[in-house]
Design a protein around this motif. Structure first.
Motif, PDB file in Angstrom:
ATOM      1  N   MET A 277       0.215  -0.879  -0.131  1.00 27.89           N
ATOM      2  CA  MET A 277       0.432   0.089   0.336  1.00 27.89           C
ATOM      3  C   MET A 277       0.971   1.211  -0.339  1.00 27.89           C
ATOM      4  SD  MET A 277      -3.442  -0.614   2.140  1.00 27.89           S
ATOM      5  CE  MET A 277      -2.760  -0.673   4.062  1.00 27.89           C
ATOM      6  N   ALA A 278       1.473   1.293  -0.725  1.00 33.44           N
ATOM      7  CA  ALA A 278       2.487   2.328  -1.172  1.00 33.44           C
ATOM      8  C   ALA A 278       2.183   4.051  -0.989  1.00 33.44           C
ATOM      9  CB  ALA A 278       3.911   2.083  -1.771  1.00 33.44           C
ATOM     10  N   GLY A 279       1.003   3.116  -2.353  1.00 36.23           N
ATOM     11  CA  GLY A 279       0.432   4.997  -2.815  1.00 36.23           C
ATOM     12  C   GLY A 279      -0.247   5.522  -1.994  1.00 36.23           C
ATOM     13  N   MET A 280      -0.670   4.608  -0.953  1.00 36.80           N
ATOM     14  CA  MET A 280      -1.308   5.152   0.361  1.00 36.80           C
ATOM     15  C   MET A 280      -0.981   6.355   0.937  1.00 36.80           C
ATOM     16  SD  MET A 280      -4.865   4.175  -0.009  1.00 36.80           S
ATOM     17  CE  MET A 280      -4.834   5.011   1.265  1.00 36.80           C
ATOM     18  N   PHE A 281       0.319   6.448   0.928  1.00 29.48           N
ATOM     19  CA  PHE A 281       1.010   7.924   1.858  1.00 29.48           C
ATOM     20  C   PHE A 281       0.411   8.736   1.428  1.00 29.48           C
ATOM     21  CE2 PHE A 281       3.648   3.922   2.853  1.00 29.48           C
ATOM     22  CZ  PHE A 281       3.306   3.076   4.670  1.00 29.48           C
ATOM     23  N   LYS A 282       0.664   8.760   0.043  1.00 31.85           N
ATOM     24  CA  LYS A 282       0.597   9.912  -1.425  1.00 31.85           C
ATOM     25  C   LYS A 282      -0.892  10.423  -0.162  1.00 31.85           C
ATOM     26  CE  LYS A 282       4.123   9.279  -3.451  1.00 31.85           C
ATOM     27  NZ  LYS A 282       4.859   9.198  -5.519  1.00 31.85           N
ATOM     28  N   VAL A 283      -1.588   9.172  -0.446  1.00 33.15           N
ATOM     29  CA  VAL A 283      -2.755   9.663  -1.285  1.00 33.15           C
ATOM     30  C   VAL A 283      -3.157  10.269   1.513  1.00 33.15           C
ATOM     31  CG1 VAL A 283      -5.545   8.546  -0.176  1.00 33.15           C
ATOM     32  CG2 VAL A 283      -3.654   8.145  -1.995  1.00 33.15           C
ATOM     33  N   MET A 284      -2.951   9.390   2.062  1.00 30.93           N
ATOM     34  CA  MET A 284      -3.288  10.303   3.502  1.00 30.93           C
ATOM     35  C   MET A 284      -3.162  11.988   3.345  1.00 30.93           C
ATOM     36  SD  MET A 284      -4.953   7.824   4.384  1.00 30.93           S
ATOM     37  CE  MET A 284      -5.721   8.282   5.655  1.00 30.93           C
ATOM     38  N   LYS A 285      -1.329  11.713   3.312  1.00 28.82           N
ATOM     39  CA  LYS A 285      -0.775  13.469   3.118  1.00 28.82           C
ATOM     40  C   LYS A 285      -1.852  14.190   2.379  1.00 28.82           C
ATOM     41  CE  LYS A 285       3.357  15.313   2.369  1.00 28.82           C
ATOM     42  NZ  LYS A 285       5.189  15.069   1.586  1.00 28.82           N
ATOM     43  N   GLU A 286      -2.275  13.848   1.724  1.00 33.20           N
ATOM     44  CA  GLU A 286      -3.401  14.893   1.161  1.00 33.20           C
ATOM     45  C   GLU A 286      -4.508  14.983   1.875  1.00 33.20           C
ATOM     46  OE1 GLU A 286      -3.417  18.466  -1.632  1.00 33.20           O
ATOM     47  OE2 GLU A 286      -1.456  17.003  -1.282  1.00 33.20           O
ATOM     48  N   TYR A 287      -4.844  14.275   2.042  1.00 35.26           N
ATOM     49  CA  TYR A 287      -6.394  14.107   2.187  1.00 35.26           C
ATOM     50  C   TYR A 287      -7.289  13.834   3.365  1.00 35.26           C
ATOM     51  CZ  TYR A 287      -7.303  14.718  -2.779  1.00 35.26           C
ATOM     52  OH  TYR A 287      -6.852  15.442  -4.045  1.00 35.26           O
ATOM     53  N   ASP A 288      -6.047  13.403   4.464  1.00 40.96           N
ATOM     54  CA  ASP A 288      -6.647  12.765   5.689  1.00 40.96           C
ATOM     55  C   ASP A 288      -7.195  13.563   6.587  1.00 40.96           C
ATOM     56  OD1 ASP A 288      -7.672   9.927   6.804  1.00 40.96           O
ATOM     57  OD2 ASP A 288      -5.465  10.880   7.659  1.00 40.96           O
ATOM     58  N   LYS A 289      -6.607  15.088   6.503  1.00 39.39           N
ATOM     59  CA  LYS A 289      -6.733  15.962   7.057  1.00 39.39           C
ATOM     60  C   LYS A 289      -8.075  16.957   7.314  1.00 39.39           C
ATOM     61  CE  LYS A 289      -2.590  15.244   9.736  1.00 39.39           C
ATOM     62  NZ  LYS A 289      -3.308  14.620  11.333  1.00 39.39           N
ATOM     63  N   MET A 290      -8.911  16.537   6.217  1.00 40.93           N
ATOM     64  CA  MET A 290      -9.895  16.651   5.593  1.00 40.93           C
ATOM     65  C   MET A 290     -10.881  15.856   5.271  1.00 40.93           C
ATOM     66  SD  MET A 290      -9.163  18.027   1.201  1.00 40.93           S
ATOM     67  CE  MET A 290      -7.931  19.206   1.490  1.00 40.93           C
ATOM     68  N   ASP A 291     -12.216  16.730   5.345  1.00 40.89           N
ATOM     69  CA  ASP A 291     -13.647  15.804   5.547  1.00 40.89           C
ATOM     70  C   ASP A 291     -14.046  15.846   4.026  1.00 40.89           C
ATOM     71  OD1 ASP A 291     -14.730  18.214   5.116  1.00 40.89           O
ATOM     72  OD2 ASP A 291     -15.529  18.160   7.494  1.00 40.89           O
ATOM     73  N   ILE A 292     -15.389  15.350   3.416  1.00 39.87           N
ATOM     74  CA  ILE A 292     -15.512  14.989   2.540  1.00 39.87           C
ATOM     75  C   ILE A 292     -15.685  16.788   1.905  1.00 39.87           C
ATOM     76  CG2 ILE A 292     -17.422  14.600   0.658  1.00 39.87           C
ATOM     77  CD1 ILE A 292     -16.803  11.773   2.048  1.00 39.87           C
ATOM     78  N   GLU A 293     -16.854  17.421   2.534  1.00 44.32           N
ATOM     79  CA  GLU A 293     -17.111  18.787   3.079  1.00 44.32           C
ATOM     80  C   GLU A 293     -16.076  20.074   2.301  1.00 44.32           C
ATOM     81  OE1 GLU A 293     -20.521  21.819   4.595  1.00 44.32           O
ATOM     82  OE2 GLU A 293     -18.875  20.896   5.914  1.00 44.32           O
ATOM     83  N   ASP A 294     -14.823  19.382   2.674  1.00 45.53           N
ATOM     84  CA  ASP A 294     -13.553  20.039   3.092  1.00 45.53           C
ATOM     85  C   ASP A 294     -13.059  19.258   0.977  1.00 45.53           C
ATOM     86  OD1 ASP A 294     -13.600  20.749   5.019  1.00 45.53           O
ATOM     87  OD2 ASP A 294     -12.294  19.173   6.586  1.00 45.53           O
ATOM     88  N   LEU A 295     -12.823  18.420   1.220  1.00 42.83           N
ATOM     89  CA  LEU A 295     -12.821  17.871  -0.407  1.00 42.83           C
ATOM     90  C   LEU A 295     -13.846  19.503  -1.394  1.00 42.83           C
ATOM     91  CD1 LEU A 295     -10.782  16.558  -2.088  1.00 42.83           C
ATOM     92  CD2 LEU A 295     -13.088  15.014  -2.190  1.00 42.83           C
ATOM     93  N   GLY A 296     -14.845  19.078  -1.277  1.00 48.24           N
ATOM     94  CA  GLY A 296     -15.991  19.251  -2.263  1.00 48.24           C
ATOM     95  C   GLY A 296     -15.440  21.286  -2.500  1.00 48.24           C
ATOM     96  N   ASN A 297     -14.805  22.031  -0.753  1.00 47.93           N
ATOM     97  CA  ASN A 297     -15.096  22.953  -0.821  1.00 47.93           C
ATOM     98  C   ASN A 297     -13.116  23.462  -1.752  1.00 47.93           C
ATOM     99  OD1 ASN A 297     -17.177  24.164  -0.098  1.00 47.93           O
ATOM    100  ND2 ASN A 297     -16.006  24.057   2.245  1.00 47.93           N
ATOM    101  N   ARG A 298     -12.522  22.768  -2.180  1.00 52.13           N
ATOM    102  CA  ARG A 298     -11.020  23.056  -3.162  1.00 52.13           C
ATOM    103  C   ARG A 298     -11.423  23.505  -4.461  1.00 52.13           C
ATOM    104  NH1 ARG A 298      -6.465  18.688  -1.886  1.00 52.13           N
ATOM    105  NH2 ARG A 298      -5.890  19.488  -0.173  1.00 52.13           N
ATOM    106  N   PHE A 299     -12.971  23.097  -4.924  1.00 51.48           N
ATOM    107  CA  PHE A 299     -13.057  23.074  -6.417  1.00 51.48           C
ATOM    108  C   PHE A 299     -14.403  24.494  -6.649  1.00 51.48           C
ATOM    109  CE2 PHE A 299     -12.117  18.847  -5.669  1.00 51.48           C
ATOM    110  CZ  PHE A 299     -11.469  18.466  -7.391  1.00 51.48           C
ATOM    111  N   GLU A 300     -14.008  25.669  -7.492  1.00 50.36           N
ATOM    112  CA  GLU A 300     -14.640  26.187  -7.704  1.00 50.36           C
ATOM    113  C   GLU A 300     -16.056  25.575  -8.543  1.00 50.36           C
ATOM    114  OE1 GLU A 300     -12.589  29.149 -10.051  1.00 50.36           O
ATOM    115  OE2 GLU A 300     -10.794  28.921  -9.181  1.00 50.36           O
ATOM    116  N   ASN A 301     -16.006  25.279  -9.136  1.00 52.17           N
ATOM    117  CA  ASN A 301     -17.230  24.620 -10.102  1.00 52.17           C
ATOM    118  C   ASN A 301     -18.375  23.917  -9.124  1.00 52.17           C
ATOM    119  OD1 ASN A 301     -18.993  22.455 -12.065  1.00 52.17           O
ATOM    120  ND2 ASN A 301     -18.184  24.043 -12.918  1.00 52.17           N
TER     121      ASN A 301
END
Length: 493
Positions: free
Chosen positions: A158-182
């Protein structure tokens, strides 16, 4: 041969039963309902089949640890045809739509065309979904039984998951959506799961499908359950339906067996509780046996929320709705104290066994939370029936408004609420998944042992977030490994 009594025959209980039989135990499963399966269930209405559970099944990729469990259970295998849906789902907003495709390149092209202003975040999202395709929860043995080499191998896989967790694990789905303008892309990313879930949970879910590890067994949930039951019985397991358990008999920090509702006593060397943990602690045994970490979850619903669904199934002409799952806005419908303006509509056209020729089943799901559950719970029998009918009629009207071709070609088959899950599965607040893990709030990972009792164990989706079928199956296997360890035997099963 030592005897194991298993309370509850959902996927956790069935899995425990199969692995018990395979590893030298005599087992009996006691189920309160006329049929086994728990929430992995389906039923028939007006010549149609309604599937309650599997929208997609994690662990369908050969070679994964979870696939090996499903194969051992006879849930899936070479003789079970799998459906490879081409879309995760589609979101619709203001007449426009966006789709998450199985083909990540296709998704990326579509999202870039819709929202070139979000190009950087779109590229980032897609690249991290690719990285998350390696994600596989450890299902070979419980994590507390893993050694240093197990952890090293898991890290490599699961080596790739370290990058995923680093980028997204401190935010929830609402935070993820707010990264986008559209606004359509924001809606797309926040439509599928509760907004409180970690963004990484969404990434992993989508990656499960794109990696080929999230397909659908033909004929759905009930057929899969029946294959597992057949496997269990062929191994010599004994299944009792219509046999609810009243209490676990406890004496001197040990369970002697169980008492049925008819006061029959069944003795056992081990008792496995494969029920909702709110049912296990409080009815089957005293709540004082509940792990303190689990008790905190139940006592703090704002920090540890659960969700359920108000659902309806319809018959429709199968050539009038081509989407697999679409989520869309509609004029408000009042449910209790809340106005609902968005629902998902899923077509089962991919499985012709679910409907008569020329027809298909469409299924609506409207997310429900604790206040919704409390509303349904407050109604008397007649008011409950009337509310379901009124809301179902309103939902039918909204579907026709959004999809005019269905006018005159859609018929309600059934409507069920969170109370349905409480009634048949004793589900806490009608939930069909475990507690939601929010950012800054840690969900405990429980071992399935009952403190203070030497021979009582738990197999349940509630032991680990996010719950669902994979966790239920894993804990069913793990509980037998814990008993084997107690017996001084190998846990490599």
């Amino acid at each position: 041969m030592k005897k194991t009594v298993i309370v509850g025959e959902g996927i956790a209980g069935l899995t425990a039963g199969v692995y018990a039989q395979l590893n030298g135990f005599k087992s009996e499963i006691y189920e309160k309902n006329p049929v086994a399966g728990g929430q992995c269930m389906g039923w028939d209405r007006k010549g149609h089949h309604i599937d309650n559970c599997i929208h997609w099944l994690t662990g369908t990729k050969k070679g994964t640890e979870l696939y090996k469990i499903w194969e051992t259970l006879n849930a899936i295998g070479d003789d079970v045809e799998m459906i490879h849906n081409q879309t995760f789902y589609t979101s619709k907003l203001d007449g426009k739509s966006a789709t998450l495709w199985r083909d990540l390149d296709k998704t990326q092209r579509e999202l870039l065309q819709i929202a070139p202003e979000d190009a950087e975040e779109i590229h980032k999202l897609i690249s991290h979904v690719r990285l998350a395709e390696c994600c596989e929860m450890p299902f070979n043995k419980p994590m507390d039984m893993m050694n240093i080499f197990d952890y090293i191998n898991m890290g490599k896989k699961m080596a790739g998951m370290f990058k995923v967790m680093k980028e997204y694990d401190k935010m929830d789905i609402e935070d993820l959506g707010n990264r986008f303008e559209n606004p359509l892309i924001r809606k797309l990313l926040t439509d599928y799961m509760c907004k409180e879930y970690f963004a990484s949970s969404f990434i992993i879910s989508y990656a499960t499908m794109t990696s080929g590890n999230g397909d659908i067994p033909l004929k759905g949930s009930l057929a899969m359950t029946n294959r597992i039951i057949k496997r269990y019985k062929e191994l010599g397991g004994v299944l009792h339906t219509n046999k609810p358990i009243k209490k676990i008999i406890i004496s001197h920090n040990k369970a002697e067996g169980v008492i049925l509702n008819d006061d029959t006593v069944v003795h056992a060397d081990y008792v496995i509780c494969a029920t909702d943990t709110a049912e296990t602690f409080g009815r089957l045994m005293d709540s004082s046996y509940m792990d303190k970490k689990l008790k905190v979850c139940y006592e703090n619903p704002n920090d540890y929320p659960v969700f359920s669904g108000l659902q309806m199934a319809f018959s429709a002409d199968n050539n009038l709705f081509s989407d697999e799952t679409i989520i869309f806005d509609f004029k408000p419908i009042t449910i209790g104290n809340n106005d609902v303006t968005r629902m998902s509509l899923k077509s089962y056209h991919y499985d012709p066994s679910f409907a008569p020729e020329g027809k298909t089943v469409l299924q609506v799901n409207i997310m429900q939370r604790k206040d919704d559950f409390d509303y349904w719970k407050s109604l008397n029998k007649q008011d409950y029936k009337n509310a379901k009918q009124t809301i179902a009629e309103a939902v039918t009207d909204r579907i026709i408004e959004c999809f005019p071709k269905l006018n005159g070609h859609i018929e309600l088959l059934d409507c069920w609420t969170p109370l349905t899950y409480e009634k048949y599965c004793n589900s806490f607040n009608g939930a069909y998944m475990a507690f939601i893990e929010k950012k800054n709030i840690k969900i405990p990972r429980l071992k399935g042992k009952v403190n203070g009792l030497s021979n009582v164990f738990i197999a349940s989706q509630w032991l680990q977030s996010p719950g669902g079928l994979p966790v239920a199956a894993a804990t069913g296997k793990f509980v037998i490994q814990r008993i084997l360890k107690k017996e001084g035997k190998s846990i490599n099963i």
